[in-house]
Scaffold this motif. Structure first.
Motif, PDB file in Angstrom:
ATOM      1  N   LEU A 101       8.369  -1.984  18.423  1.00 37.81           N
ATOM      2  CA  LEU A 101       6.955  -2.306  18.247  1.00 37.81           C
ATOM      3  C   LEU A 101       6.454  -1.536  17.037  1.00 37.81           C
ATOM      4  N   ASP A 102       5.884  -2.225  16.117  1.00 41.64           N
ATOM      5  CA  ASP A 102       5.346  -1.518  14.956  1.00 41.64           C
ATOM      6  C   ASP A 102       3.850  -1.759  14.903  1.00 41.64           C
ATOM      7  N   ILE A 103       3.148  -0.777  15.351  1.00 40.56           N
ATOM      8  CA  ILE A 103       1.699  -0.909  15.351  1.00 40.56           C
ATOM      9  C   ILE A 103       1.185   0.215  14.466  1.00 40.56           C
ATOM     10  N   ASP A 104       0.626  -0.177  13.335  1.00 44.76           N
ATOM     11  CA  ASP A 104       0.242   0.832  12.351  1.00 44.76           C
ATOM     12  C   ASP A 104      -0.753   1.823  12.926  1.00 44.76           C
ATOM     13  N   GLN A 105      -0.498   3.082  12.684  1.00 46.12           N
ATOM     14  CA  GLN A 105      -1.422   4.160  13.023  1.00 46.12           C
ATOM     15  C   GLN A 105      -1.843   4.158  14.488  1.00 46.12           C
ATOM     16  N   GLY A 135       2.077   8.498  15.438  1.00 43.16           N
ATOM     17  CA  GLY A 135       2.357   9.409  14.330  1.00 43.16           C
ATOM     18  C   GLY A 135       3.314   8.798  13.326  1.00 43.16           C
ATOM     19  N   ARG A 136       3.255   7.476  13.149  1.00 46.22           N
ATOM     20  CA  ARG A 136       4.202   6.830  12.243  1.00 46.22           C
ATOM     21  C   ARG A 136       3.822   7.048  10.782  1.00 46.22           C
ATOM     22  N   ALA A 137       4.843   7.191   9.969  1.00 48.77           N
ATOM     23  CA  ALA A 137       4.681   7.327   8.512  1.00 48.77           C
ATOM     24  C   ALA A 137       3.555   8.276   8.146  1.00 48.77           C
ATOM     25  N   GLY A 138       3.598   9.442   8.761  1.00 51.92           N
ATOM     26  CA  GLY A 138       2.689  10.509   8.351  1.00 51.92           C
ATOM     27  C   GLY A 138       1.340  10.517   9.041  1.00 51.92           C
ATOM     28  N   GLY A 151       0.801  -1.225   0.000  1.00 51.83           N
ATOM     29  CA  GLY A 151       0.000   0.000   0.000  1.00 51.83           C
ATOM     30  C   GLY A 151       0.830   1.270   0.000  1.00 51.83           C
ATOM     31  N   TYR A 152       2.144   1.146  -0.232  1.00 49.20           N
ATOM     32  CA  TYR A 152       2.980   2.343  -0.270  1.00 49.20           C
ATOM     33  C   TYR A 152       2.875   2.964  -1.663  1.00 49.20           C
ATOM     34  N   THR A 153       2.584   4.225  -1.720  1.00 51.27           N
ATOM     35  CA  THR A 153       2.486   4.868  -3.026  1.00 51.27           C
ATOM     36  C   THR A 153       3.708   5.735  -3.316  1.00 51.27           C
ATOM     37  N   GLU A 154       4.285   6.269  -2.269  1.00 50.79           N
ATOM     38  CA  GLU A 154       5.390   7.210  -2.440  1.00 50.79           C
ATOM     39  C   GLU A 154       6.501   6.879  -1.453  1.00 50.79           C
ATOM     40  N   PRO A 155       7.750   6.918  -1.884  1.00 45.75           N
ATOM     41  CA  PRO A 155       8.814   6.659  -0.914  1.00 45.75           C
ATOM     42  C   PRO A 155       8.905   7.773   0.137  1.00 45.75           C
ATOM     43  N   ILE A 209      13.481   9.167   3.909  1.00 44.35           N
ATOM     44  CA  ILE A 209      14.676   8.321   4.121  1.00 44.35           C
ATOM     45  C   ILE A 209      14.825   7.321   2.985  1.00 44.35           C
ATOM     46  N   GLN A 210      13.700   6.825   2.493  1.00 43.53           N
ATOM     47  CA  GLN A 210      13.761   5.867   1.383  1.00 43.53           C
ATOM     48  C   GLN A 210      14.271   6.551   0.113  1.00 43.53           C
ATOM     49  N   GLN A 211      13.860   7.785  -0.101  1.00 42.94           N
ATOM     50  CA  GLN A 211      14.306   8.514  -1.290  1.00 42.94           C
ATOM     51  C   GLN A 211      15.819   8.672  -1.294  1.00 42.94           C
ATOM     52  N   THR A 244      12.320   6.386  14.415  1.00 40.29           N
ATOM     53  CA  THR A 244      11.447   5.255  14.127  1.00 40.29           C
ATOM     54  C   THR A 244      10.192   5.822  13.480  1.00 40.29           C
ATOM     55  N   GLY A 245       9.615   5.063  12.605  1.00 42.21           N
ATOM     56  CA  GLY A 245       8.391   5.518  11.958  1.00 42.21           C
ATOM     57  C   GLY A 245       8.635   6.267  10.662  1.00 42.21           C
ATOM     58  N   THR A 246       9.900   6.385  10.272  1.00 43.88           N
ATOM     59  CA  THR A 246      10.202   7.128   9.048  1.00 43.88           C
ATOM     60  C   THR A 246      10.207   6.227   7.818  1.00 43.88           C
ATOM     61  N   GLY A 247      10.069   4.929   8.035  1.00 44.40           N
ATOM     62  CA  GLY A 247      10.122   3.998   6.907  1.00 44.40           C
ATOM     63  C   GLY A 247      11.540   3.528   6.630  1.00 44.40           C
ATOM     64  N   LYS A 248      12.397   3.590   7.658  1.00 45.02           N
ATOM     65  CA  LYS A 248      13.802   3.228   7.429  1.00 45.02           C
ATOM     66  C   LYS A 248      13.974   1.736   7.131  1.00 45.02           C
ATOM     67  N   THR A 249      13.061   0.902   7.652  1.00 48.58           N
ATOM     68  CA  THR A 249      13.219  -0.544   7.416  1.00 48.58           C
ATOM     69  C   THR A 249      13.173  -0.845   5.919  1.00 48.58           C
ATOM     70  N   ALA A 250      12.191  -0.288   5.226  1.00 52.73           N
ATOM     71  CA  ALA A 250      12.137  -0.485   3.775  1.00 52.73           C
ATOM     72  C   ALA A 250      13.329   0.202   3.122  1.00 52.73           C
TER      73      ALA A 250
HETATM   74  P1  AMP Z   1       9.771   1.956  10.043  1.00 50.07           P
HETATM   75  O1  AMP Z   1      10.244   3.346  10.334  1.00 50.07           O
HETATM   76  O2  AMP Z   1      10.629   1.247   9.061  1.00 50.07           O
HETATM   77  O3  AMP Z   1       9.525   1.174  11.291  1.00 50.07           O
HETATM   78  O4  AMP Z   1       8.340   2.094   9.288  1.00 50.07           O
HETATM   79  C1  AMP Z   1       7.232   2.665   9.912  1.00 50.07           C
HETATM   80  C2  AMP Z   1       5.926   2.301   9.225  1.00 50.07           C
HETATM   81  O5  AMP Z   1       5.804   2.961   7.979  1.00 50.07           O
HETATM   82  C3  AMP Z   1       5.717   0.834   8.945  1.00 50.07           C
HETATM   83  O6  AMP Z   1       4.416   0.493   9.358  1.00 50.07           O
HETATM   84  C4  AMP Z   1       5.832   0.700   7.430  1.00 50.07           C
HETATM   85  O7  AMP Z   1       5.007  -0.333   6.956  1.00 50.07           O
HETATM   86  C5  AMP Z   1       5.348   2.057   6.976  1.00 50.07           C
HETATM   87  N1  AMP Z   1       5.944   2.511   5.703  1.00 50.07           N
HETATM   88  C6  AMP Z   1       7.221   2.344   5.299  1.00 50.07           C
HETATM   89  N2  AMP Z   1       7.425   2.920   4.100  1.00 50.07           N
HETATM   90  C7  AMP Z   1       6.251   3.475   3.723  1.00 50.07           C
HETATM   91  C8  AMP Z   1       5.823   4.224   2.573  1.00 50.07           C
HETATM   92  N3  AMP Z   1       6.664   4.520   1.580  1.00 50.07           N
HETATM   93  N4  AMP Z   1       4.537   4.638   2.545  1.00 50.07           N
HETATM   94  C9  AMP Z   1       3.696   4.346   3.566  1.00 50.07           C
HETATM   95  N5  AMP Z   1       4.034   3.642   4.670  1.00 50.07           N
HETATM   96  C10 AMP Z   1       5.299   3.220   4.758  1.00 50.07           C
END
Ligand code: AMP
Length: 433
Positions: free
Chosen positions: A308-312, A336-339, A20-24, A27-29, A47-53
């Motif tokens: 702990l990664d608990i969405d939203q 407040g994770r990922a926006g 469901g990710y539409t935009e990097p 940190i991913q960019q 944490t929460g910036t999407g660094k894992t991806a």
């Molecule tokens: P992280 O900081 O890696 O623990 O990621 C925090 C959360 O953001 C996780 O729930 C990911 O699934 C989600 N996430 C990572 N990359 C994106 C993205 N590009 N768009 C939306 N959600 C994302």
């Protein structure tokens, strides 16, 4: 910017789209193109910036692109993380993002039997995620060969150092090939982190997506001054009044976490505690119950909460302020994770004001204070009414200013500031359900 423009292959793009990710994320960019080029990275990311991806996607792409003579399939990528939960969570991400690739991954941590891990390792693994202690056990027992590692990721490095893993990490590093790519992630950059980075990284790309040591901007923060012995009552009250369905509450000690979970349960709030003394099975169960909404309140210590990664997750409560101000940043990073917008509430009693000051100094901001009517602190709280940035909102959406810049929330709609009955707020909130 899209994931396509970052240079990811279709197999990965498909998996990312299915997440469901539409935009990097920022940190991913920055991290994905640099890591795809094989560069070392030193990244400061909350944490929460999407660094894992940010590190997993390029890692998967590089491993699947390069052929190996590694017939036995010893790990080619090693991801070190501080806690079991974080390891499990990264393991899930590796599987999710790599679902269209034929790479094998596994997660290894302590607190569970060695033997099944030995069996899995023997079958051959491409990507290994784990906590330093248990990985070192395997290395020592020669059930793990790290001589083929091409990519090393150190995630939440500051926390690994805080938890005393530096010796284990150094021993693991000594087993790795010198020729490799190293990606280092840390929420904060202390001296020891910089020292480690200097010894490990070769001309790294520096990435800093959030200002160092600042709280995620989308998290609304508030302090409720209250006497220590009324914190639990206020917490039950706030949860009930606002009808919070999923609340992560932080305590300083394991014992405190257990006790609070029990007391909240007595107040009729389904609660459970998660901390390092619990078995891994119990921790996983507690987290799953919380994620699925079977448990309304998860009480955690700092160590257990890491990863702990608990969405939203909408609400984080600091039942006690942490001794280390950086932990406050980590704690509120749970929301407040990922926006997504989140709210971090701190219940602060008189003797915690020095800790609050330390946190405010680190954040370079004064946290708004909001006294809940009926829960006014009786002991001296030096900062009440002096907060210059009071954003406090009363539970019913209005704001009541008291003289100076402090505010008092009225938990009930009563005009007087009389002490509400213990269960009044909850009853009101329950009534709305
Ligand atoms: P992280 O900081 O890696 O623990 O990621 C925090 C959360 O953001 C996780 O729930 C990911 O699934 C989600 N996430 C990572 N990359 C994106 C993205 N590009 N768009 C939306 N959600 C994302």
């Amino acid at each position: 910017m899209t994931f396509q423009t970052l240079g990811l292959t279709t197999d990965l793009l498909r998996a990312v789209a299915e997440e469901g990710y539409t935009e990097p994320t920022p940190i991913q960019q920055q991290a994905i193109p640099a890591a795809l080029q094989g560069r070392d990275i030193l990244a400061s990311a909350q944490t929460g910036t999407g660094k894992t991806a940010g590190f997993t996607l390029p890692l998967l792409q590089r491993l699947s692109a390069s052929k190996t003579a590694n017939g036995r399939r010893s790990p080619r990528a090693l991801i070190l993380t501080p806690t079991r939960e974080l390891a499990a969570q990264i393991g899930d991400s590796v599987r999710a993002y790599g679902k269209y690739l034929s790479l094998r991954s596994t997660v290894i941590y302590g607190g569970v039997g060695m033997e099944p891990q030995v069996q899995t390792l023997r079958k051959g693994i491409d990507i290994l995620v784990g906590t330093p202690g248990r990985l070192l056990d395997h290395v020592t027992q020669r059930t793990l060969d790290l001589s083929q590692v091409e990519i090393l990721v150190l995630d939440e490095c500051d926390r690994m150092l805080d938890m005393g893993f530096i010796h284990d990490i150094r021993k693991i590093l000594a087993k790795l090939p010198v020729e490799r790519q190293t990606l280092m992630f840390s929420a904060t950059f202390s001296k020891p982190i910089q020292t480690l980075a200097n010894t490990l990284l070769d001309s790294p790309v520096l990435i800093e997506v959030a200002p160092r040591n600042t709280a995620a901007e989308q998290v609304e923060q508030v302090v409720h001054p209250v006497d220590r012995d009324r914190k639990r009552e206020l917490l039950s009250y706030l949860i009930g009044f606002h009808n919070w369905r999923q609340v992560l509450v932080f305590t300083r000690t394991k014992h405190g976490a257990n006790r609070l979970a029990e007391q909240l349960a007595k107040d009729g709030l389904k609660s459970t505690a998660i901390h390092g003394n619990k078995t891994q099975a119990a921790r996983t169960r507690a987290l799953n119950d919380f994620k699925q909404g079977k448990v309304r309140v998860l009480v955690a210590t700092d160590v257990a909460s890491r990863g702990l990664d608990i969405d939203q997750l909408p609400h984080v409560v600091n039942f006690e302020l942490p001794n280390v101000p950086e932990d406050y940043v980590h704690r509120i990073g749970r929301t407040g994770r990922a926006g997504n917008e989140g709210r971090a509430v701190s219940l602060v009693c008189a003797d915690e004001y020095p800790l609050l000051k330390d946190i405010e100094r680190l954040l370079k901001q004064t946290l708004p204070q909001d006294v809940v009517v009926g829960y006014e602190p009786t002991s001296t709280t030096p900062s009440v009414g002096t907060s210059s940035a009071n954003q406090g909102r009363s539970p019913h959406g209005g704001r009541q200013k008291t003289g100076g810049s402090g505010s008092v929330s009225s938990p009930t709609r009563q005009k007087s500031g009389g002490r509400p009955r213990r269960d009044r707020g909850r009853t009101q909130a329950e009534g709305r359900r």
